[in-house]
Scaffold this active site. Structure first.
Site, short mmCIF file in Angstrom:
data_model
loop_
_atom_site.label_atom_id
_atom_site.label_comp_id
_atom_site.label_asym_id
_atom_site.label_seq_id
_atom_site.Cartn_x
_atom_site.Cartn_y
_atom_site.Cartn_z
N PRO A 32 -3.66 17.94 -5.57
CA PRO A 32 -4.44 18.17 -4.35
C PRO A 32 -4.31 19.57 -3.75
O PRO A 32 -4.88 19.82 -2.68
CB PRO A 32 -3.86 17.13 -3.39
CG PRO A 32 -2.43 17.03 -3.81
CD PRO A 32 -2.44 17.17 -5.32
N SER B 233 5.02 12.38 -8.34
CA SER B 233 3.79 12.08 -7.61
C SER B 233 3.57 13.05 -6.45
O SER B 233 4.49 13.72 -6.00
CB SER B 233 3.84 10.65 -7.07
OG SER B 233 4.89 10.53 -6.14
N HIS B 234 2.34 13.08 -6.01
CA HIS B 234 1.98 13.79 -4.79
C HIS B 234 1.89 12.74 -3.69
O HIS B 234 1.06 11.84 -3.78
CB HIS B 234 0.63 14.50 -4.94
CG HIS B 234 0.63 15.56 -5.98
ND1 HIS B 234 1.21 16.79 -5.76
CD2 HIS B 234 0.14 15.59 -7.23
CE1 HIS B 234 1.06 17.53 -6.84
NE2 HIS B 234 0.42 16.83 -7.75
N GLU B 235 2.74 12.84 -2.70
CA GLU B 235 2.73 11.84 -1.62
C GLU B 235 1.58 12.15 -0.68
O GLU B 235 1.46 13.23 -0.14
CB GLU B 235 4.07 11.85 -0.87
CG GLU B 235 5.27 11.58 -1.76
CD GLU B 235 5.22 10.24 -2.47
OE1 GLU B 235 4.45 9.34 -2.06
OE2 GLU B 235 5.95 10.08 -3.46
N LEU B 236 0.72 11.17 -0.49
CA LEU B 236 -0.47 11.31 0.33
C LEU B 236 -0.63 10.10 1.23
O LEU B 236 -0.02 9.07 1.01
CB LEU B 236 -1.72 11.41 -0.56
CG LEU B 236 -1.68 12.45 -1.66
CD1 LEU B 236 -2.57 12.05 -2.81
CD2 LEU B 236 -2.08 13.79 -1.12
#
Length: 149
Positions: free
Chosen positions: A123, A78-81
């Site tokens: 992103p 995942s992309h941590e946002l």
């Protein structure tokens, strides 16, 4: 044959990154602690997509389909946002619209932490575009002496 899923996590207000009061690193400093609870829509979306991917694989001639649901994912995909909320109010956000910290003068955050979500895509280009936008603002403020607001 493999097929993947890109999902759009909905923001959950209680999700956060903070400092763990009990766990320390090798230097005795608190380590980051991630608190993340998926939104109920995330699970519904994932179940639908995994089922649809199974149908696609079977239609393509797959002999065996092994669905991998969210519960089996380790978090390394995942992309941590969303760990530094953007907003005008320092009581409810970390950075302003120019990604400048409310609490630390001259600290700018140019990563994906202010995004509430990635809408299910990588992103990276949005991070670069925003960094350009905010960097240009910093240059204009410095050059013209404008107010930071």
């Amino acid at each position: 044959m493999k097929i993947g899923v890109l999902l759009h996590d909905l923001p959950v207000e209680d999700n956060r990154v903070d400092l763990d009061p009990n766990v320390k690193d090798a230097w005795g400093l608190p380590v980051a602690r991630i608190t993340h609870t998926p939104h109920s829509n995330d699970f519904a979306q994932e179940r639908w997509q995994v089922a649809k991917n199974g149908e696609i694989l079977e239609a393509a001639g797959a002999k065996k389909v092994i669905p991998v649901n969210m519960e089996r994912i380790t978090g390394n995909t995942s992309h941590e946002l969303g760990t530094a909320r953007m907003g005008n109010d320092a009581a409810t956000s970390v950075v302003d619209r120019w990604c400048r910290s409310h609490e630390v003068p001259n600290l700018y955050v140019f990563d994906a932490s202010f995004f509430p979500t990635a809408t299910g895509i990588n992103p990276a280009l949005t991070i670069m575009a925003n960094a350009w936008r905010c960097s240009d603002r910093i240059l204009q403020v410095d050059r013209h002496g404008w107010s930071e607001n």
